[in-house]
Design a protein around this motif. Structure first.
Motif, PDB file in Angstrom:
ATOM      1  N   LEU A  46      30.219  -5.653  -1.734  1.00 39.78           N
ATOM      2  CA  LEU A  46      29.916  -5.672  -0.297  1.00 39.78           C
ATOM      3  C   LEU A  46      29.508  -4.285   0.171  1.00 39.78           C
ATOM      4  O   LEU A  46      29.953  -3.282  -0.394  1.00 39.78           O
ATOM      5  CB  LEU A  46      31.145  -6.094   0.513  1.00 39.78           C
ATOM      6  CG  LEU A  46      31.617  -7.531   0.425  1.00 39.78           C
ATOM      7  CD1 LEU A  46      32.926  -7.700   1.187  1.00 39.78           C
ATOM      8  CD2 LEU A  46      30.567  -8.484   0.960  1.00 39.78           C
ATOM      9  N   THR A  49      29.209  -2.522   6.169  1.00 42.74           N
ATOM     10  CA  THR A  49      28.858  -3.360   7.320  1.00 42.74           C
ATOM     11  C   THR A  49      29.169  -4.828   7.046  1.00 42.74           C
ATOM     12  O   THR A  49      29.601  -5.554   7.943  1.00 42.74           O
ATOM     13  CB  THR A  49      27.371  -3.202   7.670  1.00 42.74           C
ATOM     14  OG1 THR A  49      26.589  -3.444   6.503  1.00 42.74           O
ATOM     15  CG2 THR A  49      27.066  -1.822   8.220  1.00 42.74           C
ATOM     16  N   GLN A  50      28.978  -5.267   5.805  1.00 42.96           N
ATOM     17  CA  GLN A  50      29.278  -6.658   5.447  1.00 42.96           C
ATOM     18  C   GLN A  50      30.789  -6.895   5.471  1.00 42.96           C
ATOM     19  O   GLN A  50      31.246  -7.943   5.922  1.00 42.96           O
ATOM     20  CB  GLN A  50      28.700  -6.984   4.077  1.00 42.96           C
ATOM     21  CG  GLN A  50      27.194  -7.005   4.054  1.00 42.96           C
ATOM     22  CD  GLN A  50      26.642  -7.157   2.658  1.00 42.96           C
ATOM     23  OE1 GLN A  50      27.200  -6.649   1.680  1.00 42.96           O
ATOM     24  NE2 GLN A  50      25.528  -7.869   2.544  1.00 42.96           N
ATOM     25  N   TYR A  51      31.548  -5.915   4.989  1.00 41.21           N
ATOM     26  CA  TYR A  51      33.006  -6.033   5.035  1.00 41.21           C
ATOM     27  C   TYR A  51      33.475  -6.152   6.487  1.00 41.21           C
ATOM     28  O   TYR A  51      34.321  -6.988   6.812  1.00 41.21           O
ATOM     29  CB  TYR A  51      33.678  -4.833   4.354  1.00 41.21           C
ATOM     30  CG  TYR A  51      35.152  -4.770   4.630  1.00 41.21           C
ATOM     31  CD1 TYR A  51      36.022  -5.698   4.065  1.00 41.21           C
ATOM     32  CD2 TYR A  51      35.679  -3.809   5.483  1.00 41.21           C
ATOM     33  CE1 TYR A  51      37.384  -5.659   4.343  1.00 41.21           C
ATOM     34  CE2 TYR A  51      37.030  -3.765   5.760  1.00 41.21           C
ATOM     35  CZ  TYR A  51      37.883  -4.694   5.189  1.00 41.21           C
ATOM     36  OH  TYR A  51      39.222  -4.657   5.475  1.00 41.21           O
ATOM     37  N   ASN A  82      22.387  -9.679   9.437  1.00 45.22           N
ATOM     38  CA  ASN A  82      23.565  -9.341   8.637  1.00 45.22           C
ATOM     39  C   ASN A  82      24.348 -10.566   8.173  1.00 45.22           C
ATOM     40  O   ASN A  82      25.061 -10.503   7.167  1.00 45.22           O
ATOM     41  CB  ASN A  82      24.470  -8.387   9.414  1.00 45.22           C
ATOM     42  CG  ASN A  82      23.860  -7.014   9.589  1.00 45.22           C
ATOM     43  OD1 ASN A  82      22.926  -6.634   8.876  1.00 45.22           O
ATOM     44  ND2 ASN A  82      24.362  -6.266  10.535  1.00 45.22           N
ATOM     45  N   LEU A  86      25.681 -13.006   3.698  1.00 40.06           N
ATOM     46  CA  LEU A  86      27.054 -13.504   3.589  1.00 40.06           C
ATOM     47  C   LEU A  86      27.074 -15.028   3.544  1.00 40.06           C
ATOM     48  O   LEU A  86      27.907 -15.624   2.854  1.00 40.06           O
ATOM     49  CB  LEU A  86      27.910 -12.968   4.735  1.00 40.06           C
ATOM     50  CG  LEU A  86      28.042 -11.445   4.798  1.00 40.06           C
ATOM     51  CD1 LEU A  86      28.864 -11.019   6.004  1.00 40.06           C
ATOM     52  CD2 LEU A  86      28.634 -10.874   3.524  1.00 40.06           C
TER      53      LEU A  86
END
Length: 157
Positions: A46, A49-51, A82, A86
């Motif tokens: 990750l 920002t994804q976390y 974003n 995910l």
């Protein structure tokens, strides 16, 4: 001579007037801090920002995209961009909401597991920042950021 301009050895001088570009200084600090976190969280696949996005959905979801964007202080197009990786990875889903026009972002079981895995790496990153900068400096930095945000919010109101 002013002690602020001529500090004791080992202490940083504080200029009488701000020097340089505040925006540049903050961006430089942000990039360095983000690189540190990305290096740790990246070990589980990750970006930082994804976390953060995954964590917000795990904590607050199911959640409408508009509420998620507001809570993360990002615009709708940034959130949409974003969310895509995910969702593609199977960590989040975008499902029908209460009516035909609304949608809700959900964390999947795999997403909750990925977030837990990444959270362990985030803690390593946080402890590393605390150790490198020193806990007192981190506490002072947080307080200064909070005060600056409040002052900017007050000025905007």
């Amino acid at each position: 001579m002013s002690p602020a301009l001529h500090p004791e050895p080992g202490k940083t001088a504080i200029a009488a007037r701000p020097q340089g570009c505040t925006n540049l200084k903050l961006r430089q600090l942000m990039r360095r801090v983000a690189q540190h976190y990305d290096a740790e969280v990246g070990q589980v696949g990750l970006k930082g920002t994804q976390y953060s996005l995954l964590s917000h959905v795990v904590k607050r979801g199911p959640i409408r995209p508009v509420d998620l964007a507001a809570g993360m202080n990002v615009d709708a197009s940034t959130l949409s961009r974003n969310l895509k990786p995910l969702i593609a990875a199977g960590w989040l889903t975008l499902e029908a909401g209460a009516d035909a026009r609304s949608r809700l972002v959900h964390a999947t079981d795999a997403g909750r597991e990925k977030r837990a895995e990444a959270q362990r790496r985030w803690r390593v990153a946080q402890e590393g920042i605390n150790a490198t900068l020193g806990p007192q400096r981190v506490i002072a930095l947080h307080a200064l950021i909070d005060e600056a945000m409040q002052a900017l919010d007050d000025a905007q109101a």
